[in-house]
Design an enzyme around this catalytic site. Structure first.
Site, PDB file in Angstrom:
ATOM      1  N   GLU A 216       5.051   0.564  -6.615  1.00  0.00           N
ATOM      2  CA  GLU A 216       6.069   0.771  -7.618  1.00  0.00           C
ATOM      3  C   GLU A 216       6.739  -0.285  -8.108  1.00  0.00           C
ATOM      4  O   GLU A 216       7.760  -1.040  -7.453  1.00  0.00           O
ATOM      5  CB  GLU A 216       6.999   1.958  -7.174  1.00  0.00           C
ATOM      6  CG  GLU A 216       7.945   2.253  -8.066  1.00  0.00           C
ATOM      7  CD  GLU A 216       7.110   2.701  -9.365  1.00  0.00           C
ATOM      8  OE1 GLU A 216       7.986   2.215 -10.809  1.00  0.00           O
ATOM      9  OE2 GLU A 216       6.252   3.413  -9.521  1.00  0.00           O
TER      10      GLU A 216
ATOM     11  N   GLU B 193      10.728  -4.488   5.695  1.00  0.00           N
ATOM     12  CA  GLU B 193       9.881  -3.865   6.653  1.00  0.00           C
ATOM     13  C   GLU B 193      10.257  -3.769   7.768  1.00  0.00           C
ATOM     14  O   GLU B 193       9.752  -2.979   8.733  1.00  0.00           O
ATOM     15  CB  GLU B 193       8.404  -4.797   6.427  1.00  0.00           C
ATOM     16  CG  GLU B 193       7.559  -4.667   5.217  1.00  0.00           C
ATOM     17  CD  GLU B 193       7.061  -3.433   4.908  1.00  0.00           C
ATOM     18  OE1 GLU B 193       7.309  -2.380   5.671  1.00  0.00           O
ATOM     19  OE2 GLU B 193       6.194  -3.418   4.129  1.00  0.00           O
TER      20      GLU B 193
ATOM     21  N   TYR C 114       0.688  -1.314  -0.030  1.00  0.00           N
ATOM     22  CA  TYR C 114       0.000   0.153   0.015  1.00  0.00           C
ATOM     23  C   TYR C 114       0.983   1.266  -0.037  1.00  0.00           C
ATOM     24  O   TYR C 114       0.247   2.323  -0.019  1.00  0.00           O
ATOM     25  CB  TYR C 114      -0.846  -0.037   1.054  1.00  0.00           C
ATOM     26  CG  TYR C 114      -0.100  -0.381   2.474  1.00  0.00           C
ATOM     27  CD1 TYR C 114       0.472   0.878   3.265  1.00  0.00           C
ATOM     28  CD2 TYR C 114      -0.097  -1.484   2.937  1.00  0.00           C
ATOM     29  CE1 TYR C 114       1.217   0.419   4.382  1.00  0.00           C
ATOM     30  CE2 TYR C 114       0.582  -2.000   4.181  1.00  0.00           C
ATOM     31  CZ  TYR C 114       1.155  -0.832   4.811  1.00  0.00           C
ATOM     32  OH  TYR C 114       1.958  -1.088   6.045  1.00  0.00           O
TER      33      TYR C 114
END
Length: 171
Positions: free
Chosen positions: A19, A82, A14
């Site tokens: 991209e 992450e 999100y």
């Protein structure tokens, strides 16, 4: 289970991972990408950061993409990028082209009451203002992740993200 029989993962993204150029750096390929909506969540900017977060919100919905058919190794690369501020969870998304619902993995912000969350994060603005710096940082993390003999882990990757992508001007 042989390598070819290993389960594949579908992951809702999100933020910057929408991209394809960023995905290609992380995975060394561009998988099938599907446009979806995640109901029951809201996306926020984070003060001083170039990336967004998502937290539960009864009235919210987040538009994003699903990266289809990721391997365990590719999922581990996403985990590395992450860092330790997100938790990988399973959620239900809705395809924008045909309203089909299906289950995917995604990364939720662990600190749901973070005072640094504010306003809506804008993907097009991020591409225009911050994508080159972000790409450089992701390349650095992926290279470290590929060379585990350097002793780097999630805390180190998170530190790299803060050093390179923290203290960003709020856009």
């Amino acid at each position: 289970m042989s390598r070819s029989d290993a389960p594949l993962h579908n992951v809702f993204v999100y933020g910057s991972f929408q991209e394809p150029d960023i995905v290609n750096i992380m995975l060394e390929r561009i998988p099938e990408i599907i446009s979806v909506t995640l109901p029951g969540f809201k996306r926020f900017r984070l003060k001083g950061r170039l990336y967004p977060c998502v937290v539960p919100s009864e009235s919210g919905e987040v538009h994003g993409k699903v990266l289809m058919g990721l391997t365990d190794k590719e999922l581990a690369s996403l985990d590395a990028v992450e860092g330790n501020e997100y938790e990988r969870v399973t959620v239900e998304v809705v395809r924008t082209d045909n309203s089909e619902k299906f289950t995917v993995k995604t990364y939720l912000w662990i600190n749901k009451d973070d005072p640094d969350m504010y306003g809506e994060w804008d993907f097009e603005e991020w591409k225009r203002l911050h994508m080159p710096k972000f790409m450089k940082t992701i390349k650095q993390i992926i290279e470290l992740h590929k060379n585990p003999h350097q002793g780097k882990g999630l805390d180190d990757y998170t530190q790299i993200i803060h050093e390179n992508l923290g203290d960003a001007p709020s856009s």
